[in-house]
Design a protein around this motif. Structure first.
Motif, short mmCIF file in Angstrom:
data_model
loop_
_atom_site.label_atom_id
_atom_site.label_comp_id
_atom_site.label_asym_id
_atom_site.label_seq_id
_atom_site.Cartn_x
_atom_site.Cartn_y
_atom_site.Cartn_z
N TYR A 97 27.92 24.79 -43.35
CA TYR A 97 27.98 25.72 -44.47
C TYR A 97 27.72 27.12 -43.91
CZ TYR A 97 27.56 21.57 -47.40
OH TYR A 97 27.78 20.35 -47.99
N THR A 98 28.26 28.12 -44.57
CA THR A 98 28.13 29.48 -44.06
C THR A 98 26.66 29.89 -43.93
OG1 THR A 98 30.21 30.05 -45.17
CG2 THR A 98 28.87 31.87 -44.35
N TRP A 99 25.85 29.59 -44.96
CA TRP A 99 24.44 30.00 -44.94
C TRP A 99 23.67 29.29 -43.82
CZ3 TRP A 99 20.52 26.51 -45.44
CH2 TRP A 99 20.84 25.25 -45.98
N SER A 100 23.93 28.00 -43.64
CA SER A 100 23.21 27.26 -42.60
C SER A 100 23.67 27.68 -41.20
CB SER A 100 23.39 25.75 -42.78
OG SER A 100 24.76 25.38 -42.66
N PHE A 101 24.96 28.02 -41.09
CA PHE A 101 25.53 28.47 -39.82
C PHE A 101 24.83 29.73 -39.33
CE2 PHE A 101 29.47 30.52 -37.77
CZ PHE A 101 29.25 29.89 -36.55
N TYR A 102 24.73 30.72 -40.19
CA TYR A 102 24.14 31.99 -39.76
C TYR A 102 22.61 31.93 -39.69
CZ TYR A 102 28.77 34.08 -40.06
OH TYR A 102 30.09 34.37 -39.86
N THR A 103 21.99 31.10 -40.55
CA THR A 103 20.54 30.91 -40.43
C THR A 103 20.18 30.26 -39.10
OG1 THR A 103 20.32 30.64 -42.84
CG2 THR A 103 18.51 29.82 -41.48
N ALA A 104 20.94 29.22 -38.74
CA ALA A 104 20.72 28.56 -37.45
C ALA A 104 20.96 29.51 -36.28
CB ALA A 104 21.63 27.33 -37.32
N SER A 105 21.90 30.43 -36.44
CA SER A 105 22.17 31.41 -35.40
C SER A 105 20.95 32.29 -35.14
CB SER A 105 23.38 32.28 -35.78
OG SER A 105 24.54 31.50 -35.98
N VAL A 106 20.29 32.72 -36.22
CA VAL A 106 19.09 33.55 -36.09
C VAL A 106 17.98 32.76 -35.39
CG1 VAL A 106 17.25 34.73 -37.35
CG2 VAL A 106 19.64 34.99 -38.09
N LEU A 107 17.78 31.51 -35.81
CA LEU A 107 16.71 30.69 -35.23
C LEU A 107 16.95 30.41 -33.75
CD1 LEU A 107 16.11 28.14 -38.14
CD2 LEU A 107 14.71 30.12 -37.52
N VAL A 108 18.20 30.16 -33.37
CA VAL A 108 18.51 29.92 -31.96
C VAL A 108 18.28 31.18 -31.13
CG1 VAL A 108 20.40 29.47 -30.34
CG2 VAL A 108 20.04 27.97 -32.29
N GLY A 109 18.54 32.34 -31.72
CA GLY A 109 18.28 33.58 -31.01
C GLY A 109 16.81 33.72 -30.64
N ILE A 110 15.93 33.38 -31.58
CA ILE A 110 14.48 33.42 -31.32
C ILE A 110 14.12 32.37 -30.27
CG2 ILE A 110 12.20 33.09 -32.34
CD1 ILE A 110 13.45 34.00 -35.03
N ALA A 111 14.66 31.16 -30.44
CA ALA A 111 14.36 30.07 -29.51
C ALA A 111 14.81 30.39 -28.09
CB ALA A 111 15.02 28.78 -29.99
N ALA A 112 15.97 31.04 -27.96
CA ALA A 112 16.51 31.34 -26.63
C ALA A 112 15.59 32.26 -25.85
CB ALA A 112 17.89 31.98 -26.78
N ALA A 113 15.01 33.25 -26.54
CA ALA A 113 14.12 34.19 -25.86
C ALA A 113 12.90 33.46 -25.30
CB ALA A 113 13.69 35.29 -26.82
N VAL A 114 12.31 32.59 -26.12
CA VAL A 114 11.13 31.84 -25.69
C VAL A 114 11.50 30.86 -24.57
CG1 VAL A 114 9.32 30.25 -26.44
CG2 VAL A 114 10.05 32.11 -27.95
N LEU A 115 12.63 30.18 -24.73
CA LEU A 115 13.06 29.17 -23.75
C LEU A 115 13.25 29.78 -22.36
CD1 LEU A 115 14.18 26.18 -23.38
CD2 LEU A 115 16.43 27.23 -23.60
N TRP A 116 13.98 30.88 -22.29
CA TRP A 116 14.30 31.45 -20.98
C TRP A 116 13.11 32.18 -20.36
CZ3 TRP A 116 18.10 30.00 -18.04
CH2 TRP A 116 19.21 29.37 -18.62
N THR A 117 12.23 32.74 -21.17
CA THR A 117 11.01 33.33 -20.62
C THR A 117 10.13 32.24 -20.01
OG1 THR A 117 11.07 35.11 -22.25
CG2 THR A 117 8.96 34.69 -21.17
#
Length: 453
Positions: A97-117
């Motif tokens: 769904y459009t809302w879940s797609f973009y919400t998940a995009s925001v959450l993955v952005g946060i997760a990526a920063a923590v993961l790679w650090t």
């Protein structure tokens, strides 16, 4: 097991954990724009390019707080919880769904920063000056096996498919979600190296926050706040150092070319109707060729690190030449409107008769060149900022991700030849500034050796 063997095992486990996670996520990124074009629903109006732009934009901003998170809960839990959010993003494609797609995009952005650090923290703490290059290469090679396995699966699953059905999509993304979760749980196998085996200079947390060992005279809350603030201040200080400012241009280039090889180029190949009915499945083969280039580069440049008397500059120069050859062949072989073509694809021809062989050769060259830049950046940052590796790698990912976000944004609008021109100019400037940073690092090392004598 001896201390050095234990640290090497940690690097291998780290590499396998990332290999499973990014087998799922990189494959997802490679195919999502093609999948979205094939998804007919009045309830969904998302864009793969826009999603990736959101991910990398949030990723870049979140790198400002990522060192604080890693300092408080430790890199092991940081990587695990981040991995769960990656898995959630992939699972979203099962019923999008459009809302879940973009919400998940925001959450993955946060997760990526923590993961790679956290990844940079683990890599630095399990390495010494003599092994940082080797360990960077081993990690990078294992990580890039993700491109091989994930895209081989896509090729087998979509071979001969002109249109991607709902069942095709669901089968692929259920499988990718399970693979991602396996990678998350592998992080629990990493063990804290023995205190005597670690560099005495390194005082960062590895598998648990140091606050558990803090003095009883201060409250746990104040200790956590102090650690978080200190990590943020260190990241800001590192960002304005001469070395990081020089490296930032090269890091920015890796963000631009990451966007191109991981999202744009596969979409271009799938849009070329002149490649025949197998154009969609060729996205998978292209990803495999990128992975082969990444694995070859990471393995060779990591293993030969000790034998390299000439420093990191020749490897980066090889990466620049490799990418320039790839960009020129892509310019000749792929239609200029391919990144923006609809699901039906493009019938346009570039400057030569479209060749599948040339397209796949370019995929290999893109992967090989990318490994040249990234292995050497991991190595030089781990060397220059060993005492503050988590903030340093956060700055690295901040710069890389903000440029990747910018590239995914303009990929919605720019024709192929304009995107290639941006890559050529930024690649040249990035290489020049890397050479300057490497010469500065070598002079610092020689001064340090002289002082010790």
């Amino acid at each position: 097991m001896n201390p050095e063997g234990k640290r090497l095992l940690n690097i291998v486990i780290l590499g396998f954990g990332f290999m499973f996670m990014f087998t799922a996520f990189q494959t997802c990124g490679n195919i999502e724009q093609t999948v979205i074009k094939s998804f007919n629903s009045t309830e969904f109006h998302g864009s793969g390019y826009t999603s990736m732009s959101i991910i990398y934009g949030v990723f870049s901003a979140s790198n400002l707080i990522a060192p604080s998170v890693v300092a408080v809960i430790g890199p092991q839990l940081s990587m695990f919880f981040s991995g769960l959010l990656y898995s959630g993003y992939i699972a979203m494609f099962i019923y999008p769904y459009t809302w879940s797609f973009y919400t998940a995009s925001v959450l993955v952005g946060i997760a990526a920063a923590v993961l790679w650090t956290a990844q940079g923290n683990v890599l630095a703490i399990n390495s010494s000056d003599s092994t940082i290059g080797r360990n960077s290469g081993i990690f990078w090679a294992l990580l890039q096996f993700s491109l091989f396995f994930g895209n081989l699966y896509i090729y087998c699953a979509w071979h001969g498919h002109v249109h991607i059905t709902d069942k095709d999509r669901q089968t692929v993304f259920i499988s990718l979600t399970v693979i991602s979760l396996v990678g998350c749980f592998l992080f629990f196998l990493i063990r804290k190296p023995d205190p005597e085996s670690s560099n005495s200079e390194v005082s960062e947390p590895l598998l648990q926050a140091e606050s558990t060992e803090s003095s009883t005279t201060s409250s746990p809350h104040s200790d956590l706040s102090s650690q978080a603030l200190d990590a943020f201040v260190q990241a800001c200080k590192i960002f304005v150092t001469k070395e990081m400012l020089l490296l930032s241009v090269s890091i920015g280039y890796t963000g631009l070319e990451l966007t191109f090889y991981s999202g744009v180029y596969g979409t271009c190949i799938g849009a070329m109707t002149r490649f025949g009915q197998d154009a969609k499945s060729l996205i998978g083969i292209s990803g495999i060729c990128i992975g082969v280039g990444e694995i070859l580069g990471g393995g060779v440049f990591g293993m030969l690190n000790k034998c390299n008397r000439f420093g990191r500059n020749p490897v980066v120069l090889l990466g620049l030449i490799t990418h320039f050859v790839a960009f020129y062949l892509i310019f000749l072989n792929i239609a200029s409107d391919a990144p923006l073509a609809p699901e039906a694809g493009t019938d346009l021809q570039a400057y030569i008769s479209p060749s599948v062989g040339v397209a796949l050769l370019c995929s290999f060259l893109l992967g090989l060149g990318d490994s040249c830049f990234n292995t050497q950046l991991l190595s030089i940052i781990g060397f220059l900022f060993r005492e503050n590796s988590a903030p340093a790698f956060a700055v690295f990912k901040f710069i890389q991700s903000i440029m990747a976000a910018l590239a995914f944004f303009y990929s919605n609008y720019l024709l192929l030849h304009w995107q290639l021109l941006i890559l050529v100019l930024s690649g040249f400037m990035g290489s020049m500034t890397f050479f300057m940073a490497e010469w500065h690092a070598e002079s610092s090392r020689r001064e340090s050796d002289y002082d010790s004598i």
